[in-house]
Design a protein around this motif. Structure first.
Motif, mmCIF file in Angstrom:
data_model
loop_
_atom_site.group_PDB
_atom_site.id
_atom_site.type_symbol
_atom_site.label_atom_id
_atom_site.label_comp_id
_atom_site.label_asym_id
_atom_site.label_seq_id
_atom_site.Cartn_x
_atom_site.Cartn_y
_atom_site.Cartn_z
ATOM 1 N N GLY A 34 0.784 -1.229 0.000
ATOM 2 C CA GLY A 34 0.000 0.000 0.000
ATOM 3 C C GLY A 34 0.813 1.275 0.000
ATOM 4 O O GLY A 34 1.836 1.393 0.677
ATOM 5 N N ILE A 35 0.324 2.265 -0.734
ATOM 6 C CA ILE A 35 1.005 3.555 -0.816
ATOM 7 C C ILE A 35 0.953 4.285 0.521
ATOM 8 O O ILE A 35 1.839 5.079 0.857
ATOM 9 C CB ILE A 35 0.397 4.423 -1.950
ATOM 10 C CG1 ILE A 35 1.275 5.639 -2.247
ATOM 11 C CG2 ILE A 35 -1.019 4.855 -1.601
ATOM 12 C CD1 ILE A 35 2.641 5.302 -2.808
ATOM 13 N N HIS A 36 -0.093 4.011 1.318
ATOM 14 C CA HIS A 36 -0.163 4.674 2.623
ATOM 15 C C HIS A 36 0.999 4.236 3.513
ATOM 16 O O HIS A 36 1.459 5.010 4.365
ATOM 17 C CB HIS A 36 -1.502 4.383 3.310
ATOM 18 C CG HIS A 36 -1.739 2.952 3.646
ATOM 19 N ND1 HIS A 36 -1.931 1.989 2.678
ATOM 20 C CD2 HIS A 36 -1.800 2.307 4.829
ATOM 21 C CE1 HIS A 36 -2.105 0.814 3.262
ATOM 22 N NE2 HIS A 36 -2.031 0.982 4.558
ATOM 23 N N ASN A 37 1.484 3.025 3.319
ATOM 24 C CA ASN A 37 2.635 2.585 4.100
ATOM 25 C C ASN A 37 3.927 3.231 3.615
ATOM 26 O O ASN A 37 4.879 3.369 4.388
ATOM 27 C CB ASN A 37 2.740 1.062 4.096
ATOM 28 C CG ASN A 37 1.820 0.432 5.120
ATOM 29 O OD1 ASN A 37 1.726 0.907 6.256
ATOM 30 N ND2 ASN A 37 1.113 -0.622 4.737
ATOM 31 N N VAL A 38 3.976 3.631 2.359
ATOM 32 C CA VAL A 38 5.104 4.436 1.888
ATOM 33 C C VAL A 38 5.120 5.768 2.640
ATOM 34 O O VAL A 38 6.173 6.241 3.079
ATOM 35 C CB VAL A 38 5.017 4.670 0.367
ATOM 36 C CG1 VAL A 38 6.126 5.611 -0.097
ATOM 37 C CG2 VAL A 38 5.099 3.344 -0.391
ATOM 38 N N GLU A 39 3.940 6.361 2.822
ATOM 39 C CA GLU A 39 3.851 7.607 3.600
ATOM 40 C C GLU A 39 4.293 7.381 5.043
ATOM 41 O O GLU A 39 4.995 8.210 5.626
ATOM 42 C CB GLU A 39 2.424 8.149 3.565
ATOM 43 C CG GLU A 39 1.982 8.628 2.194
ATOM 44 C CD GLU A 39 0.596 9.230 2.215
ATOM 45 O OE1 GLU A 39 -0.173 8.917 3.150
ATOM 46 O OE2 GLU A 39 0.282 10.035 1.309
ATOM 47 N N ALA A 93 -7.781 3.550 2.414
ATOM 48 C CA ALA A 93 -6.340 3.289 2.302
ATOM 49 C C ALA A 93 -6.071 1.797 2.161
ATOM 50 O O ALA A 93 -5.208 1.379 1.382
ATOM 51 C CB ALA A 93 -5.616 3.851 3.527
ATOM 52 N N GLY A 94 -6.828 0.989 2.900
ATOM 53 C CA GLY A 94 -6.652 -0.455 2.792
ATOM 54 C C GLY A 94 -7.016 -0.989 1.420
ATOM 55 O O GLY A 94 -6.294 -1.809 0.848
ATOM 56 N N LEU A 95 -8.130 -0.514 0.867
ATOM 57 C CA LEU A 95 -8.549 -0.960 -0.461
ATOM 58 C C LEU A 95 -7.514 -0.585 -1.519
ATOM 59 O O LEU A 95 -7.251 -1.353 -2.453
ATOM 60 C CB LEU A 95 -9.909 -0.355 -0.815
ATOM 61 C CG LEU A 95 -11.104 -0.837 0.015
ATOM 62 C CD1 LEU A 95 -12.366 -0.076 -0.388
ATOM 63 C CD2 LEU A 95 -11.317 -2.336 -0.146
ATOM 64 N N ARG A 96 -6.938 0.597 -1.374
ATOM 65 C CA ARG A 96 -5.953 1.061 -2.347
ATOM 66 C C ARG A 96 -4.634 0.305 -2.246
ATOM 67 O O ARG A 96 -3.763 0.442 -3.116
ATOM 68 C CB ARG A 96 -5.706 2.564 -2.165
ATOM 69 C CG ARG A 96 -6.893 3.427 -2.584
ATOM 70 C CD ARG A 96 -6.648 4.887 -2.261
ATOM 71 N NE ARG A 96 -7.746 5.738 -2.714
ATOM 72 C CZ ARG A 96 -7.866 7.043 -2.421
ATOM 73 N NH1 ARG A 96 -6.939 7.629 -1.668
ATOM 74 N NH2 ARG A 96 -8.889 7.740 -2.864
ATOM 75 N N SER A 97 -4.467 -0.485 -1.181
ATOM 76 C CA SER A 97 -3.232 -1.254 -1.006
ATOM 77 C C SER A 97 -3.134 -2.408 -1.996
ATOM 78 O O SER A 97 -2.038 -2.891 -2.279
ATOM 79 C CB SER A 97 -3.164 -1.819 0.420
ATOM 80 O OG SER A 97 -3.167 -0.799 1.369
#
Length: 449
Positions: free
Chosen positions: A276-281, A338-342
């Motif tokens: 997920g991109i949120h984990n990149v953040e 955010a989870g779905l976008r992962s």
């Protein structure tokens, strides 16, 4: 000041502990051990108390329980539990009577001998807090991890030295009336959340600012450049401001799949084990928080080896080619989005939980983009279903009230190569004590399939 000196100042005073949840129970034990008279106040009726609270009573804690747990309170000092709004009429009356209102977290800040790195935000704060801790430990530091992540630290103050590192996750409830700020403060992002407790969004944002509002010129504030609210905090900072971004060049930024720090490549996105991109953040925020305290090699090692925090897009099992994920921590629409976008494919989503008054329109739109089958359950299940139907081009939607049946139904509809994820977009209180119990029940049911 040592713990014994702090508690010596409470001798011969009437002390209230308001709320007997996880964070306050060690506090009650400490107060009793130091010979302080304590009254513990909790909404839970006596017949529903667990063994630990009854043990505190046996040790000498007077209990005031049930719906009238805040009635006719008198004290010299009161420790507020995070979930109890400081502006409740009963608490206002307490303060006006001369009672000092504080908290376990405030006491910890006043006694902690080392610098504190604290993380808050609407989403990502637990993972970011854990990443900071993992990086510091890899570099050889002794780290104390606690706060909203589930571990009170007040009872460990005497173990700490000025050379240790404390990393805290702080919720808006802990921050509301906190009179201290962290040396290094991280705000991951802000979006509507907890509006069932906060008076409005302005109060929620105001609470978050307390993580840095009492910093001095030596403080460090780390902000998400891509979030308009957090980026706006920069003008309020008294110390240094550092930003991270997925969209533009800042102190730490993402470009062409590589995380750069001060213009130099540091970490490839593909090296991050968490999806997920949120984990990149989250990694970018953590990288700024540990700057100067760890090596580049430490950061890369954690990225390649850290498999995530339980209940946060946690891979439970692979059965018949179907991957089952537990994202029970997703207690808001933005967290579920955010989870779905992962994931890089459409998923089977189990959603619905306690209703804390948040809108689901944006979530409905994201479900249409990322979900092949939506299974709605819980108190907000119907609202999520309707928001998805309004968004247009909705996937197949099943409404199943029973949580366990929803899981079994997801499994029955899943085919080889599919992903099933529990990502509720609401707290667990409609059916479970907390998101951890909900996640554990999900995992147990999945393992029994």
């Amino acid at each position: 000041m040592k713990l014994k000196d702090y508690f010596a100042g409470l001798k011969n005073k009437q002390v209230l502990v308001l709320g007997l949840g996880v964070s306050n129970r060690p506090l009650v034990r400490l107060l009793l051990q130091h010979g302080i008279r304590v009254r513990g106040c909790d909404r839970t009726e006596r017949e529903k108390l667990d063994a630990e609270v009854l043990e505190l009573e046996q040790l000498g804690c007077e209990l005031q329980l049930g719906e009238a747990y805040l009635k006719d309170l008198k004290a010299d000092v009161a420790f507020r539990t995070p979930g109890l709004h400081p502006n409740r009429p009963e608490l206002i009356a307490l303060r006006e009577s001369g009672c000092e209102m504080t908290s376990e977290m405030e006491a910890f800040f006043s006694l902690c001998p080392c610098d504190i790195i604290a993380v808050t935000g609407s989403d990502g704060k637990t993972t970011t807090t854990t990443l900071i801790s993992e990086m510091l430990k890899k570099a050889g530091h002794r780290v104390f991890l606690g706060g909203n992540i589930g571990t009170p630290l007040l009872n460990r103050v005497d173990e700490m030295t000025e050379n240790d590192k404390v990393v805290l996750e702080l919720s808006s409830f802990q921050l509301m009336d906190l009179r201290y700020s962290a040396k290094t403060a991280v705000v991951t992002n802000l979006a509507p959340n907890h509006l069932d407790v906060h008076r409005d969004m302005d109060e929620y944002i105001e609470a978050k600012t307390h993580i840095f509002s009492r910093q001095n010129a030596n403080g460090i504030l780390i902000l998400n450049r891509d979030n308009a609210i957090t980026d706006g905090f920069a003008s309020m900072a008294k110390g240094a401001v550092k930003r991270f971004s997925r969209k533009e060049e800042t102190e730490v930024y993402l470009q062409d799949g590589v995380i750069y720090r001060h213009g130099e490549p540091l970490l490839r996105q593909e090296d991050i084990l968490l999806p997920g991109i949120h984990n990149v953040e989250n990694y970018m925020a953590a990288i700024l928080a540990v700057e100067g305290m760890v090596s580049d090699e430490d950061i890369v090692h954690v990225a390649r080896s850290f498999g995530g925090v339980e209940h946060r897009i946690e891979l439970v099992r692979i059965k018949d080619g179907v991957r089952y994920y537990n994202d029970s921590i997703a207690s808001s629409p933005s967290r579920t989005i955010a989870g779905l976008r992962s994931f890089t494919q459409k998923v089977i989503l189990i959603a619905g939980g306690y209703d804390k008054g948040l809108p689901f329109d944006e979530l409905g739109e994201e479900i249409c983009k990322h979900v092949k089958l939506l299974i709605c359950t819980g108190a907000t299940g119907e609202k999520i279903a309707q928001a998805t139907e309004r968004a247009g081009k909705a996937p197949e939607i099943l409404r199943i009230e029973d949580f366990y049946e929803a899981i079994r139904t997801a499994s029955a509809h899943a085919e080889e190569g599919d992903i099933v994820t529990l990502s509720p977009a609401g707290p667990a209180f409609d059916k479970f004590k907390n998101f951890m119990v909900r996640g554990a029940e999900y995992k147990k049911t999945v393992m029994e399939l």
